[in-house]
Scaffold this motif. Structure first.
Motif, PDB file in Angstrom:
ATOM      1  N   THR A   1       0.885  -0.848   0.107  1.00 39.02           N
ATOM      2  CA  THR A   1       0.204   0.128   0.012  1.00 39.02           C
ATOM      3  C   THR A   1       1.094   1.551   0.130  1.00 39.02           C
ATOM      4  OG1 THR A   1      -1.854  -1.096   1.136  1.00 39.02           O
ATOM      5  CG2 THR A   1      -1.756   1.163   1.238  1.00 39.02           C
ATOM      6  N   MET A   2       0.589   2.306  -1.044  1.00 41.46           N
ATOM      7  CA  MET A   2       0.786   3.823  -0.911  1.00 41.46           C
ATOM      8  C   MET A   2       0.320   4.805   0.164  1.00 41.46           C
ATOM      9  SD  MET A   2       2.458   5.980  -4.105  1.00 41.46           S
ATOM     10  CE  MET A   2       4.111   4.624  -4.527  1.00 41.46           C
TER      11      MET A   2
ATOM     12  N   THR B   1      -4.804  13.847  -6.829  1.00 45.18           N
ATOM     13  CA  THR B   1      -5.553  12.740  -6.150  1.00 45.18           C
ATOM     14  C   THR B   1      -4.408  13.285  -4.735  1.00 45.18           C
ATOM     15  OG1 THR B   1      -5.728  11.172  -7.805  1.00 45.18           O
ATOM     16  CG2 THR B   1      -5.127  10.427  -5.006  1.00 45.18           C
ATOM     17  N   LEU B   2      -2.941  13.413  -5.088  1.00 45.18           N
ATOM     18  CA  LEU B   2      -2.310  14.092  -4.614  1.00 45.18           C
ATOM     19  C   LEU B   2      -2.104  15.357  -2.929  1.00 45.18           C
ATOM     20  CD1 LEU B   2       1.458  12.731  -5.719  1.00 45.18           C
ATOM     21  CD2 LEU B   2      -1.110  11.684  -3.976  1.00 45.18           C
ATOM     22  N   GLY B   3      -3.606  16.306  -3.690  1.00 47.29           N
ATOM     23  CA  GLY B   3      -4.130  17.434  -3.788  1.00 47.29           C
ATOM     24  C   GLY B   3      -4.929  18.021  -2.355  1.00 47.29           C
TER      25      GLY B   3
ATOM     26  N   ILE C   1      -3.523   6.339  -0.897  1.00 46.44           N
ATOM     27  CA  ILE C   1      -2.673   7.048  -2.001  1.00 46.44           C
ATOM     28  C   ILE C   1      -3.668   5.954  -3.005  1.00 46.44           C
ATOM     29  CG2 ILE C   1      -1.406   7.651  -4.476  1.00 46.44           C
ATOM     30  CD1 ILE C   1       0.716   8.121  -2.402  1.00 46.44           C
ATOM     31  N   PRO C   2      -4.587   5.735  -3.780  1.00 48.85           N
ATOM     32  CA  PRO C   2      -5.015   4.985  -4.779  1.00 48.85           C
ATOM     33  C   PRO C   2      -3.968   4.380  -5.686  1.00 48.85           C
ATOM     34  CG  PRO C   2      -6.317   6.791  -5.062  1.00 48.85           C
ATOM     35  CD  PRO C   2      -5.128   7.378  -4.190  1.00 48.85           C
TER      36      PRO C   2
ATOM     37  N   GLU D   1      -0.172   5.593  -7.392  1.00 49.23           N
ATOM     38  CA  GLU D   1       1.146   4.102  -7.182  1.00 49.23           C
ATOM     39  C   GLU D   1       1.672   4.434  -8.408  1.00 49.23           C
ATOM     40  OE1 GLU D   1       2.023   0.629  -5.254  1.00 49.23           O
ATOM     41  OE2 GLU D   1      -0.501   0.977  -4.485  1.00 49.23           O
ATOM     42  N   ARG D   2       0.754   3.524  -9.790  1.00 49.30           N
ATOM     43  CA  ARG D   2       1.831   3.132  -9.968  1.00 49.30           C
ATOM     44  C   ARG D   2       2.074   4.585 -10.959  1.00 49.30           C
ATOM     45  NH1 ARG D   2      -2.980  -0.206 -10.732  1.00 49.30           N
ATOM     46  NH2 ARG D   2      -3.839   1.249 -12.304  1.00 49.30           N
TER      47      ARG D   2
END
Length: 330
Positions: A2-3, A133-135, A143-144, A148-149
């Motif tokens: 998981t991230m 997402t990172l906002g 993180i989804p 993550e990828r």
């Protein structure tokens, strides 16, 4: 694997200490060693005890992050942190488990060891969807997988991903989603007001439109709760007579509109505010009324509130505090 994102404080002041010490850390120092709690509920109680002035939502959110940091993050999970001043991310893996270590920073004693594998990942190298997402401003969040990828790709030296039509569309959809949610949150706050405060809010809205207002005293009001006019006494036109019904789960019908219109003078203008909305028949009744009548449901009230909020006085703003949010366009 998981991230997780662990923020290095709002000003990124912990970014370099995180890197140099090989750790990530979070605060809530007054709560104490998190391993002494056996459940999320116990952490909620501890947070509530240490920070009694916080709102209930803040207690629950804070406890959730503390629980995840101490219980849910596993060794070898991926960790990301961000330096907002240089707009770069650091990516690594957790080593060992949670520990309580005030020796690093007394304000951030909840610590996990991290082996950093990349410390200069430019934000511009990430896809638009990942940046969105990172906002989040949360201190800690998962993180989804898709983001993550993308982060791992960028950390391995992948090229910048140019915005595509799909990503631009996704960004626009995100903006629309945020706008829709904000409207619902405002409506939630309005519904929680009591009837007296709802009256004050509507009066404040009318003042923001340039009128002076008089609120009727508690008791039988003969079909009017507020009178708004240029002079404040109702002598100058337009004289707006306002009825406020704060019943969120009850729509107003034709009888209520007829009663309201029946007590109006020929030169009056009517404003009927109902947080429960109106039936179709009630709207038809208002359209054919002998005096001009505007029906304002919850949606219309929120729309007007947003339009005139900057002109509302402090007394009215206090009832529903709002914050302006800016979003890039074009």
């Amino acid at each position: 694997m998981t991230m997780w994102m662990v923020r290095a404080e709002s000003d990124s002041s912990l970014f370099q200490p995180f890197i140099s010490h090989g750790i990530v850390a979070i605060g809530w120092a007054d709560v104490g060693h998190l391993q002494t709690f056996s459940s999320r509920e116990e952490i909620v109680s501890a947070v509530r005890k240490q920070y009694p002035d916080w709102k209930k939502g803040a207690h629950i959110t804070s406890a959730g992050m503390l629980h995840r940091f101490s219980k849910e993050i596993e060794p070898e999970d991926a960790i990301v942190t961000y330096d907002r001043t240089r707009r770069v991310y650091a990516v690594g893996k957790t080593k060992e488990g949670y520990r309580f270590d005030p020796g690093f920073n007394t304000d951030y004693p909840n610590v996990r060891n991290v082996e950093w594998t990349a410390t200069e990942v430019p934000r511009d190298r990430l896809a638009t969807a990942t940046r969105n997402t990172l906002g989040s401003t949360l201190t800690l969040f998962r993180i989804p997988d898709s983001a993550e990828r993308d982060i791992l790709r960028a950390a391995q030296g992948g090229a910048e991903v140019p915005p595509t039509e799909d990503l631009i569309e996704e960004e626009e959809e995100l903006l629309q989603d945020i706008q829709a949610r904000s409207l619902e949150f405002i409506k939630d706050r309005l519904v929680q007001l009591d009837w007296e405060d709802m009256q004050k809010l509507v009066a404040g809205l009318l003042r923001a439109m340039g009128y002076k207002t008089r609120i009727s005293a508690v008791g039988p009001d003969r079909g009017k709760d507020i009178v708004a006019s240029p002079d404040g006494f109702g002598f100058e036109s337009p004289r707006i007579v306002v009825e406020v019904k704060h019943r969120p789960n009850s729509s107003m019908g034709t009888q209520e509109i007829r009663s309201f219109v029946g007590g109006r003078h020929s030169d009056d203008k009517g404003l009927y505010v109902s947080t429960g909305g109106f039936t179709k028949e009630a709207r038809y009744e208002a359209e054919r009324a002998k005096v001009p009548v505007t029906l304002m449901g919850l949606d219309e009230l929120v729309e007007s509130l947003i339009d005139y909020y900057e002109h509302m006085d402090a007394e009215a703003r206090r009832l529903v505090p709002l914050r302006r949010v800016y979003w890039p366009v074009g």
